[in-house]
Enzyme design. Structure first.
Site, PDB file in Angstrom:
ATOM      1  N   LYS A  23       0.832  -1.212   0.000  1.00 41.66           N
ATOM      2  CA  LYS A  23       0.000   0.000   0.000  1.00 41.66           C
ATOM      3  C   LYS A  23       0.868   1.264   0.000  1.00 41.66           C
ATOM      4  CE  LYS A  23      -2.363  -1.071   3.761  1.00 41.66           C
ATOM      5  NZ  LYS A  23      -1.757  -2.374   4.124  1.00 41.66           N
ATOM      6  N   ARG A  98      -9.518   1.114   8.800  1.00 43.58           N
ATOM      7  CA  ARG A  98      -9.174  -0.271   9.124  1.00 43.58           C
ATOM      8  C   ARG A  98     -10.281  -0.961   9.915  1.00 43.58           C
ATOM      9  NH1 ARG A  98      -3.196   0.607   8.905  1.00 43.58           N
ATOM     10  NH2 ARG A  98      -2.092  -1.356   9.114  1.00 43.58           N
ATOM     11  N   ARG A 137      11.816  -5.985   4.519  1.00 37.87           N
ATOM     12  CA  ARG A 137      11.753  -4.616   3.985  1.00 37.87           C
ATOM     13  C   ARG A 137      12.454  -3.586   4.868  1.00 37.87           C
ATOM     14  NH1 ARG A 137       5.224  -3.229   4.317  1.00 37.87           N
ATOM     15  NH2 ARG A 137       5.157  -2.974   6.566  1.00 37.87           N
ATOM     16  N   ARG A 171      11.300  -0.989  10.436  1.00 36.97           N
ATOM     17  CA  ARG A 171      10.245  -0.747  11.407  1.00 36.97           C
ATOM     18  C   ARG A 171      10.294  -1.769  12.533  1.00 36.97           C
ATOM     19  NH1 ARG A 171       4.723   0.146   8.146  1.00 36.97           N
ATOM     20  NH2 ARG A 171       4.004  -1.033   9.951  1.00 36.97           N
ATOM     21  N   ARG A 182      -0.629  -8.600  13.158  1.00 41.46           N
ATOM     22  CA  ARG A 182      -1.160  -7.585  12.242  1.00 41.46           C
ATOM     23  C   ARG A 182      -2.059  -8.229  11.185  1.00 41.46           C
ATOM     24  NH1 ARG A 182       4.275  -4.985  10.492  1.00 41.46           N
ATOM     25  NH2 ARG A 182       3.019  -3.681   9.141  1.00 41.46           N
TER      26      ARG A 182
END
Ligand code: AMP
Length: 228
Positions: A23, A98, A137, A171, A182
């Site tokens: 996203k 969300r 990532r 992160r 998550r």
């Protein structure tokens, strides 16, 4: 019905999809290409945590556990950001809404300014592969450019291709355990929004298991059609 509305007012696009679907990467592309403003509640919350505001303090442990921050906090943060003058260019929402309560609050906020959602674009991915995708990532802390251990290394290790900074960051919540929480939060609380937006006739689906360039092309075509 083609699943999207032509904008009469500044366009509002929503990117839906589980963590790791891309996203943020795709929202930045739409920002560059179409002049839309990317609004990421994850980024806004991380900034609040770093700043140490009341909302940031309340959000910190929740985010570290991979759970959702309370609707009240997130809606207030989004409402403030949406009122800023740059959002008059149109926005691409990344990571918001969300929950159904957030979606209803968004409808109300937009209704106050005569705006509406032009499209909710679902980035469809295979969940199991998301854990690998997320765990690899990292991001340039200076300009936000995204990288990946396996799929997108910078040309020179540690140096951002985009801005030349040497500030790569990972992160805190991009670890396998938190990612599973998550994903659970996504399935329990966010996935119902697929039906919510389908019922409103604005849902569009994009196969987000393809390579980044192919997904970008699909999204660019979709956005061009919406904005034409
Ligand atoms: P993201 O950067 O979108 O992956 O978000 C990182 C974390 O911020 C999430 O795991 C949640 O803890 C929190 N968060 C971001 N956006 C929202 C939202 N719309 N509602 C609740 N929590 C959120």
């Amino acid at each position: 019905m083609d699943g999207a509305r032509k904008p009469q007012t500044p366009p509002v696009l929503i990117l839906l999809g589980p963590p790791g679907a891309g996203k943020g990467t795709q929202a930045r592309m739409l920002e560059d290409q179409f002049g839309l403003v990317q609004l990421s509640t994850g980024d806004l919350l991380r900034a609040a945590v770093a700043f140490g505001s009341k909302a940031g303090k309340a959000a910190k442990t929740v985010m570290e556990a991979g759970d959702l921050v309370s609707d009240d906090i997130v809606i207030a943060i989004l409402r403030d950001r949406l009122a800023a003058p740059d959002c008059a260019k149109g926005v691409i929402l990344d990571g918001f809404p969300r929950t159904t309560a957030q979606a209803e609050a968004l409808d109300q906020m937009l209704g106050e300014t005569g705006q509406q959602i032009n499209a909710a674009i679902l980035l469809e991915v295979d969940d199991v592969k998301m854990v690998v995708r997320i765990a690899g990532r990292f991001t340039c802390g200076a300009c936000g450019e995204g990288y990946h251990d396996e799929f997108k290394q910078p040309k020179t290790a540690g140096i951002c291709d985009n801005c030349g900074a040497e500030q790569m960051t990972r992160r805190a919540d991009d670890n396998a355990k938190t990612v599973m929480s998550r994903l659970d939060a996504y399935h329990e609380q966010t996935a119902p929004l697929i039906t919510y937006y389908d019922d409103k006739g604005v849902l569009r689906r994009v196969d987000a298991m393809k390579d980044i360039a192919t997904i970008q092309n699909a999204l660019a075509t979709l956005t061009e059609n919406i904005m034409a």
